[in-house]
Design a protein around this motif. Structure first.
Motif, PDB file in Angstrom:
ATOM      1  N   ILE A   1      36.603  55.350  39.307  1.00 22.81           N
ATOM      2  CA  ILE A   1      36.122  55.468  40.436  1.00 22.81           C
ATOM      3  C   ILE A   1      34.547  55.321  40.282  1.00 22.81           C
ATOM      4  O   ILE A   1      33.778  54.420  41.094  1.00 22.81           O
ATOM      5  N   ASP A   2      34.021  55.864  39.296  1.00 20.18           N
ATOM      6  CA  ASP A   2      32.432  55.608  38.850  1.00 20.18           C
ATOM      7  C   ASP A   2      32.270  54.225  38.401  1.00 20.18           C
ATOM      8  O   ASP A   2      31.044  54.017  38.628  1.00 20.18           O
ATOM      9  N   HIS A   3      33.236  53.547  38.046  1.00 12.88           N
ATOM     10  CA  HIS A   3      32.777  52.168  37.633  1.00 12.88           C
ATOM     11  C   HIS A   3      33.805  51.226  38.448  1.00 12.88           C
ATOM     12  O   HIS A   3      33.858  50.020  37.964  1.00 12.88           O
ATOM     13  N   LEU A   4      33.984  51.596  39.591  1.00 14.76           N
ATOM     14  CA  LEU A   4      34.882  50.570  40.417  1.00 14.76           C
ATOM     15  C   LEU A   4      34.040  49.264  41.064  1.00 14.76           C
ATOM     16  O   LEU A   4      32.993  49.458  41.270  1.00 14.76           O
ATOM     17  N   VAL A   5      34.628  48.108  40.791  1.00 14.27           N
ATOM     18  CA  VAL A   5      34.049  46.892  41.314  1.00 14.27           C
ATOM     19  C   VAL A   5      34.656  46.480  42.455  1.00 14.27           C
ATOM     20  O   VAL A   5      35.783  46.283  42.728  1.00 14.27           O
ATOM     21  N   PRO A   6      33.648  46.501  43.614  1.00 13.21           N
ATOM     22  CA  PRO A   6      34.345  46.666  45.051  1.00 13.21           C
ATOM     23  C   PRO A   6      34.793  45.300  45.312  1.00 13.21           C
ATOM     24  O   PRO A   6      35.927  45.095  46.072  1.00 13.21           O
ATOM     25  N   GLU A   7      34.223  44.144  44.885  1.00 15.21           N
ATOM     26  CA  GLU A   7      34.940  42.684  45.189  1.00 15.21           C
ATOM     27  C   GLU A   7      34.683  42.048  43.771  1.00 15.21           C
ATOM     28  O   GLU A   7      33.678  42.104  43.050  1.00 15.21           O
ATOM     29  N   GLU A   8      35.861  41.113  43.580  1.00 17.61           N
ATOM     30  CA  GLU A   8      35.720  40.137  42.513  1.00 17.61           C
ATOM     31  C   GLU A   8      36.629  39.008  42.999  1.00 17.61           C
ATOM     32  O   GLU A   8      37.793  39.262  43.655  1.00 17.61           O
ATOM     33  N   ASN A   9      36.325  37.974  42.424  1.00 17.94           N
ATOM     34  CA  ASN A   9      36.933  36.451  42.536  1.00 17.94           C
ATOM     35  C   ASN A   9      37.696  36.242  41.279  1.00 17.94           C
ATOM     36  O   ASN A   9      36.852  36.390  39.977  1.00 17.94           O
ATOM     37  N   LYS A  10      38.692  36.002  41.043  1.00 20.40           N
ATOM     38  CA  LYS A  10      39.379  35.673  39.761  1.00 20.40           C
ATOM     39  C   LYS A  10      40.465  34.495  39.754  1.00 20.40           C
ATOM     40  O   LYS A  10      41.253  34.660  40.702  1.00 20.40           O
ATOM     41  N   GLU A  11      39.840  33.440  38.952  1.00 20.06           N
ATOM     42  CA  GLU A  11      40.830  32.076  39.006  1.00 20.06           C
ATOM     43  C   GLU A  11      41.772  32.133  37.921  1.00 20.06           C
ATOM     44  O   GLU A  11      41.393  32.285  36.762  1.00 20.06           O
ATOM     45  N   VAL A  12      43.172  32.016  38.073  1.00 19.42           N
ATOM     46  CA  VAL A  12      44.067  32.082  37.315  1.00 19.42           C
ATOM     47  C   VAL A  12      45.119  30.937  37.546  1.00 19.42           C
ATOM     48  O   VAL A  12      45.661  30.973  38.636  1.00 19.42           O
ATOM     49  N   ASN A  13      45.232  30.004  36.694  1.00 19.53           N
ATOM     50  CA  ASN A  13      46.158  29.110  36.864  1.00 19.53           C
ATOM     51  C   ASN A  13      46.169  28.142  38.122  1.00 19.53           C
ATOM     52  O   ASN A  13      46.904  27.749  38.787  1.00 19.53           O
ATOM     53  N   GLY A  14      44.962  28.171  38.286  1.00 14.73           N
ATOM     54  CA  GLY A  14      44.446  26.998  39.525  1.00 14.73           C
ATOM     55  C   GLY A  14      44.508  27.878  40.890  1.00 14.73           C
ATOM     56  O   GLY A  14      44.372  27.346  42.042  1.00 14.73           O
ATOM     57  N   ILE A  15      44.847  29.241  40.892  1.00 11.80           N
ATOM     58  CA  ILE A  15      44.886  30.195  41.972  1.00 11.80           C
ATOM     59  C   ILE A  15      43.535  30.979  42.008  1.00 11.80           C
ATOM     60  O   ILE A  15      43.385  31.769  41.289  1.00 11.80           O
ATOM     61  N   LEU A  16      42.813  31.126  43.290  1.00 13.59           N
ATOM     62  CA  LEU A  16      41.726  31.981  43.434  1.00 13.59           C
ATOM     63  C   LEU A  16      42.238  33.141  43.787  1.00 13.59           C
ATOM     64  O   LEU A  16      42.433  33.265  45.196  1.00 13.59           O
TER      65      LEU A  16
END
Length: 243
Positions: free
Chosen positions: A153-168
């Motif tokens: 909870i202390d290190h929670l990243v609220p939003e993130e985009n991650k591209e894997v195998n061409g899928i965002l």
């Protein structure tokens, strides 16, 4: 596509996209953890281990290479079907609900990589602890490898985009009503998808309450895969050894 399902984990874990998103998990770290854990527990070759919520079997397969007789179980039929290709005389995979005892006794039952706390019903968490205890032989050990909720909870990243195998994958995280949520949105083959992961924010005190109710003895607590001492503020894992 899926939101607030009463069994979201059964649907999401059975999709190929779950395995695509998490395909880069650290296998070396997982292997090192199994080495450290089996050494700490003094498990001898040939002893029986139950890998509870085994997914596609990465921990089970490695434990089997160390000489253990391993059974991997999971609710996901697709994951078990995939893992079954690696079966041999001392490695098998079965579909099983971890809330219920298995039909054998084991020297160790491992519940790894935060595979706990998914249930909608609070009593299912306690039922799982009781089932693990029932699955242990007289000298057996239970192990739950959970996230350290305070650290997460202390290190929670609220939003993130991650591209894997061409899928965002567009990922949103938040805490609500005692649960940690992860919303996952993506588009593939001209179709939009939406899944929600939800894990109960179970603290060490919560686990101790479960153990008391299940008449389970907590033997040791570690804070990482090197089995260093647990610290509620700095440890990224909560690893519980019990019987």
């Amino acid at each position: 596509m899926l939101k607030d399902s009463t069994m979201w984990y059964a649907s999401w874990f059975d999709t190929p996209y779950y395995h695509i998103l998490y395909k880069d998990r650290n296998h070396t770290e997982a292997s090192d953890f199994m080495d450290n854990l089996t050494t700490y527990l003094s498990l001898e070759q040939g002893e029986k281990i139950l890998d509870l919520a085994c997914g596609k079997g990465r921990h089970s397969i490695y434990l089997n290479t160390l000489g253990y007789d391993v059974t991997g179980v999971d609710l996901s039929k697709n994951s078990i079907e995939y893992a079954s290709q690696f079966e041999n005389e001392t490695l098998k995979f079965r579909v099983h609900d971890m809330c219920r005892p298995y039909s054998e006794k084991f020297s160790a039952v491992f519940n790894l990589f935060t595979s706990f706390g998914y249930f909608d019903q609070e009593e299912d968490n306690l039922s799982t602890i009781k089932a693990i205890k029932a699955d242990l032989n007289q000298r057996g050990f239970g192990v739950i490898d959970f996230m350290n909720v305070d650290y997460v909870i202390d290190h929670l990243v609220p939003e993130e985009n991650k591209e894997v195998n061409g899928i965002l994958f567009k990922i949103k995280r938040y805490v609500q009503d005692g649960y940690i949520f992860k919303e996952i949105r993506f588009r593939d083959k001209d179709e939009d998808f939406f899944y929600t992961e939800r894990v109960k924010a179970i603290t060490l005190r919560d686990f101790q309450n479960y153990f008391d109710k299940a008449d389970v003895d907590l033997l040791d607590i570690f804070g990482d895969y090197q089995l260093q001492k647990f610290n509620s503020k700095t440890s990224n894992r909560l690893i519980l050894i019990f019987r």
